[in-house]
Design a protein around this motif. Sequence first.
Motif, PDB file in Angstrom:
ATOM      1  N   HIS A   1      -5.554  -3.297  16.160  1.00 57.83           N
ATOM      2  CA  HIS A   1      -6.245  -2.057  15.297  1.00 57.83           C
ATOM      3  C   HIS A   1      -6.883  -3.098  14.282  1.00 57.83           C
ATOM      4  O   HIS A   1      -7.863  -2.676  13.542  1.00 57.83           O
ATOM      5  N   THR A   2      -6.531  -4.503  14.041  1.00 59.19           N
ATOM      6  CA  THR A   2      -7.377  -5.536  13.165  1.00 59.19           C
ATOM      7  C   THR A   2      -7.685  -6.549  13.720  1.00 59.19           C
ATOM      8  O   THR A   2      -6.997  -7.087  14.863  1.00 59.19           O
TER       9      THR A   2
ATOM     10  N   SER B   1      -3.196   4.224  11.907  1.00 57.68           N
ATOM     11  CA  SER B   1      -3.941   4.967  11.075  1.00 57.68           C
ATOM     12  C   SER B   1      -4.226   3.909   9.947  1.00 57.68           C
ATOM     13  O   SER B   1      -5.359   3.627   9.658  1.00 57.68           O
ATOM     14  N   TYR B   2      -2.954   3.509   9.416  1.00 58.25           N
ATOM     15  CA  TYR B   2      -3.373   2.751   7.901  1.00 58.25           C
ATOM     16  C   TYR B   2      -4.065   1.291   8.345  1.00 58.25           C
ATOM     17  O   TYR B   2      -4.604   0.889   7.442  1.00 58.25           O
TER      18      TYR B   2
ATOM     19  N   GLY C   1       0.893  -1.185  -0.188  1.00 55.28           N
ATOM     20  CA  GLY C   1      -0.096  -0.087   0.100  1.00 55.28           C
ATOM     21  C   GLY C   1       0.794   1.117  -0.056  1.00 55.28           C
ATOM     22  O   GLY C   1       2.109   1.157  -0.326  1.00 55.28           O
ATOM     23  N   HIS C   2       0.195   2.218   0.401  1.00 50.70           N
ATOM     24  CA  HIS C   2       1.041   3.426   0.505  1.00 50.70           C
ATOM     25  C   HIS C   2       1.846   3.883   1.684  1.00 50.70           C
ATOM     26  O   HIS C   2       2.555   4.881   1.958  1.00 50.70           O
ATOM     27  N   VAL C   3       1.640   2.946   2.576  1.00 53.29           N
ATOM     28  CA  VAL C   3       2.493   3.080   3.888  1.00 53.29           C
ATOM     29  C   VAL C   3       3.433   1.896   4.038  1.00 53.29           C
ATOM     30  O   VAL C   3       2.510   0.872   4.211  1.00 53.29           O
TER      31      VAL C   3
ATOM     32  N   ASP D   1      -5.502   3.506  -1.507  1.00 49.43           N
ATOM     33  CA  ASP D   1      -6.861   2.661  -0.933  1.00 49.43           C
ATOM     34  C   ASP D   1      -7.822   2.066  -2.001  1.00 49.43           C
ATOM     35  O   ASP D   1      -8.271   0.990  -1.747  1.00 49.43           O
ATOM     36  N   ALA D   2      -8.115   2.940  -2.768  1.00 45.14           N
ATOM     37  CA  ALA D   2      -9.003   2.700  -3.682  1.00 45.14           C
ATOM     38  C   ALA D   2      -8.719   1.406  -4.784  1.00 45.14           C
ATOM     39  O   ALA D   2      -9.617   0.723  -4.938  1.00 45.14           O
TER      40      ALA D   2
END
Length: 395
Positions: A110-111, A83-84, A34-36, A48-49
């Motif tokens: 977080h998940t 956050s991600y 992803g972007h992170v 994300d999309a």
Amino acid sequence: MSMSTIPELLAPAGNLEKLQIAFAHGADAVYVGGHVFGLRKYADNFTDAQLERGIQMANEQGKSVYVILNGMAHHSDLGPIASYLSTLQRLGPHGLIIADRGVFELAKQHTNLPLHVSTQACITNAHAALSWVKAGASRLILAREVSLSECQEIHDVTGTELEIFVHGAMCASYSGKCVISNYSVGRDSNRGGCIQSCRHPYQFQEQAPTHMMNAKDLNALSLLPQICKAPIASIKVEGRMKSNLYLANVVASYRHALDAIASGEHQAFQDQKDTLNQQLSSVSNRTFSTGGLTQRPAQESVLANFNGYNKSAVFVGTVKAISSDGQPFISLKTEIHKGDQLTVLSQTGRRYLLDVTNMQTPNGTPLSSARANQLVKVQASGPFQRFDVVQKTLT
């Protein structure tokens, strides 16, 4: 796992198109950044999309998408990662690939997604493996230095899913734990900035330059019968930044071999092994070895002087669409000319010739040649499918 269990074929996907190509040519799952914090800072990576769309495609096909968060985190990274992780929980990938124990604990907070321990964690023994399982790992991606016999020993102790690399570039350091780029060019190897310092020549005083750290690429296709008898849940191909041709070629070759073994056609696999290895050798590589999968490798078996990549085919383009009369629209990555003879890697595993006798722009203007990044329609008999890949053999 039972004897002769066919493992998941896990392919790299550097962007959404590559995800679709991997699935089309036979991958059961893909791993994406992803972007992170995905450890390939210079890959396209997924917004994300795009990730949401890729996960949807996988779910529609009964396949899987694993998201990579396998860099070594500094304290300032933890806020953005947390956050991600909340975003990933909403998007629902089929697993997260993590190396850092702190990030692992954040993911648990977080998940509720399955957590896979990255090869970057350098798991080489059963006690290390068991500690990760007790912490909540559902799959262990073992260090590339672990042999198949050691895989069995680790599984005997943990009973958990194991994943190994079977193809692609290998690092000269233990499963990627290298910091040469940090000191030579100020780019952090373990946070996405590796410049592959091991591929460069080095010279000692009064000696000729030598590629003393250049590892041959991994190729374990010949070991697939043994791998299928070992407790391996997933076999992984390296290469998120490599071409569509590399991806389609390697995935299709391993898919064909696995399917032959799954159907009990072991002799057919042995008969086709040389052809499949020729196909693997046709795309860019640094010559091959089986790494540490069978034994502790001798230096000469895994290191090689590097005088350029070996390849006998170049990536021409990807079929983007099919016209109403069955002709392919090809997005080009290299120049082609009328009269060229190309090869199509179809999703059936079949390879067939494509003679460029007539090509035109999408609006019908005839062309005698076409350049890279151009979309062309080629008159040819198929059948073609979107995400077929086109190559040209070097002469």
